[in-house]
Scaffold this motif. Structure first.
Motif, mmCIF file in Angstrom:
data_model
loop_
_atom_site.group_PDB
_atom_site.id
_atom_site.type_symbol
_atom_site.label_atom_id
_atom_site.label_comp_id
_atom_site.label_asym_id
_atom_site.label_seq_id
_atom_site.Cartn_x
_atom_site.Cartn_y
_atom_site.Cartn_z
ATOM 1 N N HIS A 137 0.691 3.147 -1.864
ATOM 2 C CA HIS A 137 0.854 4.464 -1.060
ATOM 3 C C HIS A 137 1.247 5.402 -1.980
ATOM 4 O O HIS A 137 2.351 5.552 -2.301
ATOM 5 C CB HIS A 137 1.856 4.333 -0.071
ATOM 6 C CG HIS A 137 1.238 5.403 1.012
ATOM 7 N ND1 HIS A 137 2.220 5.954 1.601
ATOM 8 C CD2 HIS A 137 0.139 6.136 1.445
ATOM 9 C CE1 HIS A 137 1.645 7.277 2.373
ATOM 10 N NE2 HIS A 137 0.534 7.124 2.235
ATOM 11 N N ASP A 141 3.396 10.045 4.317
ATOM 12 C CA ASP A 141 2.665 10.453 5.513
ATOM 13 C C ASP A 141 3.405 11.075 6.572
ATOM 14 O O ASP A 141 4.749 10.640 6.609
ATOM 15 C CB ASP A 141 2.113 9.070 6.286
ATOM 16 C CG ASP A 141 0.993 8.558 5.403
ATOM 17 O OD1 ASP A 141 0.612 9.094 4.607
ATOM 18 O OD2 ASP A 141 0.586 7.444 5.709
ATOM 19 N N HIS A 216 -2.276 11.967 11.252
ATOM 20 C CA HIS A 216 -1.118 12.353 10.618
ATOM 21 C C HIS A 216 -1.391 12.931 9.399
ATOM 22 O O HIS A 216 -2.843 12.905 8.988
ATOM 23 C CB HIS A 216 -0.363 10.998 10.127
ATOM 24 C CG HIS A 216 -1.027 10.309 9.066
ATOM 25 N ND1 HIS A 216 -1.969 9.182 9.477
ATOM 26 C CD2 HIS A 216 -0.978 10.057 7.777
ATOM 27 C CE1 HIS A 216 -2.646 8.480 8.334
ATOM 28 N NE2 HIS A 216 -2.119 9.002 7.155
ATOM 29 N N HIS A 218 -1.489 12.908 5.318
ATOM 30 C CA HIS A 218 -1.367 12.438 3.937
ATOM 31 C C HIS A 218 -0.873 13.455 3.053
ATOM 32 O O HIS A 218 -1.975 14.433 2.704
ATOM 33 C CB HIS A 218 -2.299 11.559 3.690
ATOM 34 C CG HIS A 218 -1.971 10.778 2.107
ATOM 35 N ND1 HIS A 218 -1.435 9.530 2.044
ATOM 36 C CD2 HIS A 218 -2.314 11.600 1.072
ATOM 37 C CE1 HIS A 218 -1.302 9.487 0.569
ATOM 38 N NE2 HIS A 218 -1.918 10.490 0.033
HETATM 39 ZN ZN ZN Z 1 -0.922 8.372 3.400
#
Ligand code: ZN
Length: 241
Positions: A137, A141, A216, A218
């Motif tokens: 990742h 987030d 959400h 990012h």
């Molecule tokens: Zn993300």
């Protein structure tokens, strides 16, 4: 952050491998802010200052957490040929925006939070979708409800906007000297390419577009074309998961 000399001298040119590195003034010194790739080997490496002098530093191991997710929509796990072609085309647009260089003075690296909310997934997390390993990742987030307004965390210029296969509706901001931030999965984009932004200006709204399990933001931050942990740059870091 690596000290590269006294600030009486002009701002030095610093390179890490093939890439220019951001240099910012801190009191009486110049500091280079070097983005280190997640897959960089541990050990000694160096930056080059004014194409003449090498400054060595050490990269240490860091263990990131692991997460296993089930993604129901198969198109995001095994894209077909047309989708792969689209993904490749978008990857080139995104990579070039993340790797841009604008030679302006950058007044420090501290960012304001783009939205308030709980950090729901941290940078570096090693992810598996339906047991298939995916790249780690490369952002943070932040959980926020659909429609929450996203604010520019620092001054900059919008270098890309688009509706991409994985990232959904996306905005990329260039803050100067390869310091770039990215906002993905938006419900609405509120800026145009080339637009100048001041800290706090709205750039769009939180959504659930692209490959997501729910609404959400990012939030990605980049130095010298390399994803770095946004938590290192935020003035107020919200509680980790
Ligand atoms: Zn993300």
């Amino acid at each position: 952050m690596i000290d590269v000399g006294p600030a009486e001298a002009p701002r030095p040119i610093v390179e890490f491998g093939e890439r220019r590195v951001l240099v910012t003034r801190n009191g009486e010194r110049w500091l280079a802010a070097v983005g280190i790739p997640l897959d960089a080997p541990a050990g000694e490496t160096s930056i080059r200052v004014n194409t003449a002098r090498d400054v060595a530093f050490e990269v240490r191991e860091h263990a990131y957490r692991e997460q296993r997710l089930t993604v129901k929509n198969k198109k995001y796990v095994s894209p077909d040929e047309a989708q792969l072609e689209r993904i490749g085309r978008e990857r080139r647009i995104i990579d070039s925006a993340l790797d841009s260089w604008r030679d302006v003075d950058v007044d420090g690296l501290i960012l304001a939070p783009p939205v308030d909310g709980r950090r729901s997934s941290s940078f570096g997390l090693r992810r598996f979708f339906n047991d298939q390993p995916r790249s780690p990742h490369k952002g943070m987030d932040i959980a926020a409800s659909e429609g929450t307004v996203i604010a520019a965390p620092g001054r900059g210029v919008v270098t890309a906007t688009g509706d991409y296969f994985f990232n959904g509706k996306t905005v990329i901001i260039d803050h100067g000297q390869g310091f770039v931030t990215m906002y993905c999965h938006l419900s609405r984009i509120g800026v145009e390419e080339g637009q100048q932004l001041e800290t706090g200006e709205p750039i769009g709204a939180v959504g659930a577009t692209g490959r997501v399990t729910g609404p959400h933001l990012h939030f990605g931050t980049y130095l010298n074309g390399t994803a770095v942990d946004p938590a290192l740059l935020l003035e107020t870091v919200t509680a980790a998961d």
